[in-house]
Design a protein around this motif. Structure first.
Motif, PDB file in Angstrom:
ATOM      1  N   ASP A 159      31.659  42.305  44.674  1.00 44.38           N
ATOM      2  CA  ASP A 159      31.356  41.000  45.266  1.00 44.38           C
ATOM      3  C   ASP A 159      32.654  40.241  45.525  1.00 44.38           C
ATOM      4  O   ASP A 159      33.471  40.043  44.620  1.00 44.38           O
ATOM      5  CB  ASP A 159      30.460  40.214  44.306  1.00 44.38           C
ATOM      6  CG  ASP A 159      29.920  38.928  44.897  1.00 44.38           C
ATOM      7  OD1 ASP A 159      30.684  38.195  45.565  1.00 44.38           O
ATOM      8  OD2 ASP A 159      28.731  38.642  44.673  1.00 44.38           O
ATOM      9  N   MET A 160      32.836  39.793  46.747  1.00 43.59           N
ATOM     10  CA  MET A 160      34.092  39.135  47.124  1.00 43.59           C
ATOM     11  C   MET A 160      34.283  37.788  46.452  1.00 43.59           C
ATOM     12  O   MET A 160      35.391  37.254  46.412  1.00 43.59           O
ATOM     13  CB  MET A 160      34.201  38.999  48.633  1.00 43.59           C
ATOM     14  CG  MET A 160      33.157  38.150  49.278  1.00 43.59           C
ATOM     15  SD  MET A 160      33.283  38.281  51.058  1.00 43.59           S
ATOM     16  CE  MET A 160      31.569  38.464  51.458  1.00 43.59           C
ATOM     17  N   ARG A 161      33.233  37.238  45.845  1.00 44.44           N
ATOM     18  CA  ARG A 161      33.356  35.962  45.123  1.00 44.44           C
ATOM     19  C   ARG A 161      33.920  36.150  43.723  1.00 44.44           C
ATOM     20  O   ARG A 161      34.279  35.176  43.070  1.00 44.44           O
ATOM     21  CB  ARG A 161      31.982  35.289  44.979  1.00 44.44           C
ATOM     22  CG  ARG A 161      31.288  34.969  46.287  1.00 44.44           C
ATOM     23  CD  ARG A 161      29.876  34.519  46.038  1.00 44.44           C
ATOM     24  NE  ARG A 161      29.111  35.600  45.404  1.00 44.44           N
ATOM     25  CZ  ARG A 161      27.930  35.439  44.821  1.00 44.44           C
ATOM     26  NH1 ARG A 161      27.362  34.254  44.772  1.00 44.44           N
ATOM     27  NH2 ARG A 161      27.295  36.462  44.287  1.00 44.44           N
ATOM     28  N   VAL A 162      33.967  37.403  43.261  1.00 42.61           N
ATOM     29  CA  VAL A 162      34.274  37.668  41.858  1.00 42.61           C
ATOM     30  C   VAL A 162      35.412  38.684  41.755  1.00 42.61           C
ATOM     31  O   VAL A 162      35.225  39.821  41.339  1.00 42.61           O
ATOM     32  CB  VAL A 162      33.010  38.186  41.125  1.00 42.61           C
ATOM     33  CG1 VAL A 162      33.269  38.290  39.633  1.00 42.61           C
ATOM     34  CG2 VAL A 162      31.809  37.294  41.398  1.00 42.61           C
ATOM     35  N   ASP A 163      36.599  38.283  42.144  1.00 43.55           N
ATOM     36  CA  ASP A 163      37.764  39.158  42.027  1.00 43.55           C
ATOM     37  C   ASP A 163      38.268  39.068  40.593  1.00 43.55           C
ATOM     38  O   ASP A 163      38.750  38.025  40.158  1.00 43.55           O
ATOM     39  CB  ASP A 163      38.850  38.703  43.000  1.00 43.55           C
ATOM     40  CG  ASP A 163      40.097  39.557  42.947  1.00 43.55           C
ATOM     41  OD1 ASP A 163      40.282  40.337  41.986  1.00 43.55           O
ATOM     42  OD2 ASP A 163      40.915  39.450  43.876  1.00 43.55           O
ATOM     43  N   PRO A 164      38.122  40.168  39.819  1.00 43.04           N
ATOM     44  CA  PRO A 164      38.524  40.115  38.410  1.00 43.04           C
ATOM     45  C   PRO A 164      39.965  39.649  38.191  1.00 43.04           C
ATOM     46  O   PRO A 164      40.242  38.932  37.231  1.00 43.04           O
ATOM     47  CB  PRO A 164      38.328  41.551  37.930  1.00 43.04           C
ATOM     48  CG  PRO A 164      37.279  42.094  38.819  1.00 43.04           C
ATOM     49  CD  PRO A 164      37.555  41.461  40.164  1.00 43.04           C
ATOM     50  N   ALA A 165      40.865  40.039  39.068  1.00 43.11           N
ATOM     51  CA  ALA A 165      42.256  39.620  38.901  1.00 43.11           C
ATOM     52  C   ALA A 165      42.374  38.099  38.993  1.00 43.11           C
ATOM     53  O   ALA A 165      43.112  37.476  38.229  1.00 43.11           O
ATOM     54  CB  ALA A 165      43.142  40.297  39.945  1.00 43.11           C
ATOM     55  N   HIS A 166      41.633  37.512  39.888  1.00 40.83           N
ATOM     56  CA  HIS A 166      41.674  36.061  40.053  1.00 40.83           C
ATOM     57  C   HIS A 166      40.937  35.362  38.910  1.00 40.83           C
ATOM     58  O   HIS A 166      41.464  34.423  38.297  1.00 40.83           O
ATOM     59  CB  HIS A 166      41.060  35.680  41.403  1.00 40.83           C
ATOM     60  CG  HIS A 166      41.111  34.237  41.723  1.00 40.83           C
ATOM     61  ND1 HIS A 166      42.285  33.575  42.007  1.00 40.83           N
ATOM     62  CD2 HIS A 166      40.143  33.302  41.775  1.00 40.83           C
ATOM     63  CE1 HIS A 166      42.033  32.299  42.227  1.00 40.83           C
ATOM     64  NE2 HIS A 166      40.739  32.112  42.095  1.00 40.83           N
ATOM     65  N   VAL A 167      39.728  35.828  38.604  1.00 42.06           N
ATOM     66  CA  VAL A 167      38.891  35.211  37.574  1.00 42.06           C
ATOM     67  C   VAL A 167      39.569  35.229  36.204  1.00 42.06           C
ATOM     68  O   VAL A 167      39.478  34.274  35.443  1.00 42.06           O
ATOM     69  CB  VAL A 167      37.518  35.931  37.505  1.00 42.06           C
ATOM     70  CG1 VAL A 167      36.727  35.534  36.276  1.00 42.06           C
ATOM     71  CG2 VAL A 167      36.715  35.653  38.775  1.00 42.06           C
ATOM     72  N   LEU A 168      40.266  36.342  35.898  1.00 38.94           N
ATOM     73  CA  LEU A 168      40.878  36.506  34.580  1.00 38.94           C
ATOM     74  C   LEU A 168      42.385  36.254  34.572  1.00 38.94           C
ATOM     75  O   LEU A 168      43.042  36.430  33.548  1.00 38.94           O
ATOM     76  CB  LEU A 168      40.585  37.906  34.040  1.00 38.94           C
ATOM     77  CG  LEU A 168      39.101  38.230  33.842  1.00 38.94           C
ATOM     78  CD1 LEU A 168      38.919  39.687  33.452  1.00 38.94           C
ATOM     79  CD2 LEU A 168      38.460  37.296  32.836  1.00 38.94           C
ATOM     80  N   GLY A 169      42.950  35.862  35.712  1.00 44.32           N
ATOM     81  CA  GLY A 169      44.382  35.549  35.772  1.00 44.32           C
ATOM     82  C   GLY A 169      45.274  36.753  35.532  1.00 44.32           C
ATOM     83  O   GLY A 169      46.348  36.620  34.948  1.00 44.32           O
TER      84      GLY A 169
END
Length: 185
Positions: free
Chosen positions: A44-54
């Motif tokens: 899902d493009m709304r949930v990029d793990p790299a972005h969500v978890l820094g």
């Protein structure tokens, strides 16, 4: 300008920023010895793990598929990563030093396929009778099921850590569903 050209333009900006940053800091390290985690997340493009978890470059391998699920295909990819590490002589350590995180999220598209059992049984490579255990409509239960599946996977080092999180798309926060513990817990 179409999407393709926009992406190429953004890459040129990224490369220019990287070049400027490299003048003041070392270039990216060899990835294998620095990886401390594998994050299994949803496409899902709304949930990029790299972005969500820094996550910063070199900190984690991020693997994404539909639903962020543990499937036979994902297990094959994990096996290939392990083999790459073996060939390179750089298999990540354990003892709390290496972590696999299952990250799923609320409002996931896979829930819209709950009534398409033929597609889901094919995706998970399971029989119809086993499909309910995959909990496709409940991300919390799905995370717990996938962490349990990883615990049963032969070949994972017993001292690697496993955990499971659910990202709430409404709040931006993650909730721990399965606290970190060794594979052989």
């Amino acid at each position: 300008m179409n999407t393709f050209h926009t992406l190429l333009e953004r890459n040129q900006q990224f490369a220019a920023q990287q070049s400027a940053a490299d003048q003041h800091s070392p270039s990216l390290p060899d990835a294998l010895p620095h990886v401390k985690a594998i994050i299994l997340g949803c496409a899902d493009m709304r949930v990029d793990p790299a972005h969500v978890l820094g996550i910063q470059p070199g900190e984690a391998v991020v693997m994404r598929n539909i639903g962020g699920r543990v499937t036979p295909g994902l297990l094959a990819q994990l096996g290939m990563l392990g083999r790459i590490g073996q060939v390179a002589g750089k298999v990540p350590g354990g003892g709390g030093e290496f972590h696999i995180v299952v990250l799923q999220h609320t409002d996931c598209g896979i829930t819209r396929l709950a009534n398409d059992s033929a597609m889901l049984t094919d995706y998970f490579e399971v029989q119809q009778t086993e499909l309910e255990a995959k909990a496709v409509t409940d991300p919390h239960a799905a995370v717990a099921a996938d962490v349990a599946a990883l615990r049963e996977t032969p070949g994972l080092p017993p001292d690697w850590l496993l955990s499971g999180l659910v990202y709430d798309v409404a709040t931006g926060l993650v909730k721990t569903v399965v606290a970190p513990s060794p594979v052989a817990a």
